[in-house]
Design a protein around this motif. Structure first.
Motif, PDB file in Angstrom:
ATOM      1  N   ALA A  91       0.810  -1.213   0.000  1.00 35.82           N
ATOM      2  CA  ALA A  91       0.000   0.000   0.000  1.00 35.82           C
ATOM      3  C   ALA A  91       0.848   1.269   0.000  1.00 35.82           C
ATOM      4  CB  ALA A  91      -0.935  -0.006   1.207  1.00 35.82           C
ATOM      5  N   ARG A  92       2.120   1.167   0.408  1.00 34.34           N
ATOM      6  CA  ARG A  92       2.984   2.353   0.420  1.00 34.34           C
ATOM      7  C   ARG A  92       3.605   2.625  -0.941  1.00 34.34           C
ATOM      8  NH1 ARG A  92       5.043   0.263   5.391  1.00 34.34           N
ATOM      9  NH2 ARG A  92       6.996  -0.275   4.380  1.00 34.34           N
ATOM     10  N   LYS A  93       3.459   1.724  -1.886  1.00 35.76           N
ATOM     11  CA  LYS A  93       4.163   1.846  -3.152  1.00 35.76           C
ATOM     12  C   LYS A  93       3.312   2.554  -4.206  1.00 35.76           C
ATOM     13  CE  LYS A  93       7.078  -2.140  -2.299  1.00 35.76           C
ATOM     14  NZ  LYS A  93       8.298  -1.349  -2.175  1.00 35.76           N
ATOM     15  N   THR A  94       3.981   3.141  -5.196  1.00 31.10           N
ATOM     16  CA  THR A  94       3.331   3.812  -6.317  1.00 31.10           C
ATOM     17  C   THR A  94       3.814   3.184  -7.619  1.00 31.10           C
ATOM     18  OG1 THR A  94       5.080   5.487  -6.426  1.00 31.10           O
ATOM     19  CG2 THR A  94       3.169   5.988  -5.039  1.00 31.10           C
ATOM     20  N   PRO A  95       3.088   3.392  -8.726  1.00 34.86           N
ATOM     21  CA  PRO A  95       3.427   2.686  -9.970  1.00 34.86           C
ATOM     22  C   PRO A  95       4.652   3.249 -10.692  1.00 34.86           C
ATOM     23  CG  PRO A  95       1.529   4.089 -10.311  1.00 34.86           C
ATOM     24  CD  PRO A  95       1.832   4.136  -8.840  1.00 34.86           C
ATOM     25  N   ASP A  96       5.796   3.203 -10.018  1.00 30.08           N
ATOM     26  CA  ASP A  96       7.070   3.583 -10.633  1.00 30.08           C
ATOM     27  C   ASP A  96       7.660   2.329 -11.255  1.00 30.08           C
ATOM     28  OD1 ASP A  96       9.673   4.220 -11.250  1.00 30.08           O
ATOM     29  OD2 ASP A  96      10.049   5.338  -9.416  1.00 30.08           O
ATOM     30  N   PRO A  97       7.866   2.290 -12.592  1.00 34.20           N
ATOM     31  CA  PRO A  97       8.292   1.052 -13.239  1.00 34.20           C
ATOM     32  C   PRO A  97       9.784   0.785 -13.204  1.00 34.20           C
ATOM     33  CG  PRO A  97       7.985   2.760 -14.876  1.00 34.20           C
ATOM     34  CD  PRO A  97       7.601   3.370 -13.552  1.00 34.20           C
ATOM     35  N   ARG A  98      10.578   1.616 -12.531  1.00 33.34           N
ATOM     36  CA  ARG A  98      12.026   1.411 -12.589  1.00 33.34           C
ATOM     37  C   ARG A  98      12.501   0.134 -11.889  1.00 33.34           C
ATOM     38  NH1 ARG A  98      14.211   6.957 -10.414  1.00 33.34           N
ATOM     39  NH2 ARG A  98      12.405   6.613  -9.081  1.00 33.34           N
ATOM     40  N   PRO A  99      12.021  -0.174 -10.672  1.00 36.39           N
ATOM     41  CA  PRO A  99      12.473  -1.431 -10.062  1.00 36.39           C
ATOM     42  C   PRO A  99      11.849  -2.632 -10.770  1.00 36.39           C
ATOM     43  CG  PRO A  99      11.585   0.102  -8.423  1.00 36.39           C
ATOM     44  CD  PRO A  99      11.173   0.600  -9.764  1.00 36.39           C
ATOM     45  N   ALA A 100      12.675  -3.509 -11.320  1.00 35.86           N
ATOM     46  CA  ALA A 100      12.155  -4.696 -11.997  1.00 35.86           C
ATOM     47  C   ALA A 100      11.643  -5.695 -10.968  1.00 35.86           C
ATOM     48  CB  ALA A 100      13.246  -5.336 -12.850  1.00 35.86           C
ATOM     49  N   LEU A 101      10.676  -6.495 -11.381  1.00 36.38           N
ATOM     50  CA  LEU A 101      10.226  -7.590 -10.527  1.00 36.38           C
ATOM     51  C   LEU A 101      11.312  -8.664 -10.476  1.00 36.38           C
ATOM     52  CD1 LEU A 101       6.490  -8.073 -11.539  1.00 36.38           C
ATOM     53  CD2 LEU A 101       7.472  -6.522  -9.849  1.00 36.38           C
ATOM     54  N   PRO A 102      11.265  -9.558  -9.474  1.00 41.58           N
ATOM     55  CA  PRO A 102      12.248 -10.647  -9.427  1.00 41.58           C
ATOM     56  C   PRO A 102      12.232 -11.446 -10.730  1.00 41.58           C
ATOM     57  CG  PRO A 102      10.928 -10.599  -7.423  1.00 41.58           C
ATOM     58  CD  PRO A 102      10.304  -9.615  -8.365  1.00 41.58           C
ATOM     59  N   GLU A 103      13.385 -11.969 -11.098  1.00 45.16           N
ATOM     60  CA  GLU A 103      13.485 -12.724 -12.351  1.00 45.16           C
ATOM     61  C   GLU A 103      12.485 -13.876 -12.384  1.00 45.16           C
ATOM     62  OE1 GLU A 103      16.721 -15.274 -14.984  1.00 45.16           O
ATOM     63  OE2 GLU A 103      17.394 -14.119 -13.257  1.00 45.16           O
ATOM     64  N   ALA A 104      12.279 -14.533 -11.241  1.00 42.03           N
ATOM     65  CA  ALA A 104      11.329 -15.652 -11.210  1.00 42.03           C
ATOM     66  C   ALA A 104       9.922 -15.189 -11.566  1.00 42.03           C
ATOM     67  CB  ALA A 104      11.329 -16.291  -9.822  1.00 42.03           C
ATOM     68  N   ALA A 105       9.533 -13.988 -11.114  1.00 37.97           N
ATOM     69  CA  ALA A 105       8.202 -13.468 -11.425  1.00 37.97           C
ATOM     70  C   ALA A 105       8.080 -13.154 -12.910  1.00 37.97           C
ATOM     71  CB  ALA A 105       7.921 -12.227 -10.584  1.00 37.97           C
ATOM     72  N   ARG A 106       9.126 -12.610 -13.507  1.00 42.04           N
ATOM     73  CA  ARG A 106       9.073 -12.316 -14.944  1.00 42.04           C
ATOM     74  C   ARG A 106       9.032 -13.599 -15.764  1.00 42.04           C
ATOM     75  NH1 ARG A 106      13.078  -8.837 -13.278  1.00 42.04           N
ATOM     76  NH2 ARG A 106      14.695  -9.836 -14.527  1.00 42.04           N
TER      77      ARG A 106
END
Length: 275
Positions: free
Chosen positions: A105-120
């Motif tokens: 809930a504290r996060k905003t839609p900033d796309p710079r941090p990539a998701l973990p490789e496993a999630a991708r």
């Protein structure tokens, strides 16, 4: 766009060809969101969140309690591939717990941090799923839950790998420069010490920075990017698996195994669809 609804999750799957300056508008409904743009380059303007530039590999985790007007602008010709999972607000706490929910809930839609490789990797597997009907819905629900689990595990680590906090603007610029070098030289990338030298840092800091900013090791980034590039070539009409393997720096005898491991389908299957 395909939307699958199950168990308090709404799963959004998108694969399409696009042209530069194409525009579309949508409404992002309330809930807790996570997802990734696997391919493409977009400018995304969201009411209350501002404008962000999305590149292939970018990921996000965010929450909203209201409908959010969203405008997408395509920045280059090619294709868009994306997977997003919405956790409905009333199901979120029983599904993932209050403490973890507070982190999202504290996060905003900033796309710079990539998701973990496993999630991708899971996201690619979802896009490659050949199943239909109830079997497809069951598969997608399971994969979405698996994807959520990897993202939340990463988000709750004490030293969260996806958080770029503590890195100076100069450090971040060097890391993005290193990323660009790797993408330009995928077939024969520089070693980590050589790459660090070229961008003006050291190997240890480069490795830590890749984990912090892109959610993976330098080796993991190269491996994933090679396979992503190979998939684009096959979807673009290339029919020689051997040629594609060599173009991205793989020995043909290892390529098919790694490709299937990442996307859940054989490269010949992707090449066949493109014909």
């Amino acid at each position: 766009m395909e939307i699958i609804r199950a168990c308090g999750l709404n799963i959004f799957l998108e694969t399409s060809s696009v042209r530069r300056e194409m525009v579309w508008e949508s409404t992002t409904p309330p809930g807790h969101w996570l997802g990734t743009l696997l391919e493409g380059s977009l400018s995304v303007q969201q009411e209350g969140f501002g404008e962000h530039r999305w590149e292939g590999g970018g990921g996000t985790i965010f929450s909203t309690s209201d409908n959010v007007a969203t405008r997408h602008v395509v920045l280059r010709d090619g294709s868009v591939a994306a997977v997003f999972v919405q956790i409905e607000a009333e199901m979120a706490e029983p599904l993932i717990g209050g403490d973890t929910l507070a982190l999202i809930a504290r996060k905003t839609p900033d796309p710079r941090p990539a998701l973990p490789e496993a999630a991708r990797t899971i996201a690619w597997q979802m896009l490659g799923c050949p199943l239909r009907g109830p079997a497809r819905r069951l598969y997608m629900t399971g994969k979405a839950m698996e994807m959520v689990a990897h993202v939340l595990d990463d988000a709750t680590m004490p030293d969260h790998a996806g958080d770029p906090g503590g890195w100076s603007a100069r450090d971040i610029a060097r890391l993005h420069e290193a990323r660009s070098i790797l993408l330009a030289e995928l077939a024969a990338p520089p070693s980590v010490p050589e790459l660090a030298r070229r961008v003006g840092t050291n190997a240890k800091k480069l490795g830590a920075g890749f984990q912090a900013l892109f959610g993976t090791t330098v080796y993991g980034f190269v491996k994933a990017s090679r396979l992503d590039a190979a998939r684009l070539m096959l979807e673009g009409g290339e029919t020689s698996i051997t040629h594609v393997a060599r173009q991205v720096g793989y020995q043909p005898q290892h390529f098919a195994t790694e490709f299937r491991r990442r996307f859940g389908v054989a490269p010949t299957t992707i090449a066949g669809r493109a014909r």
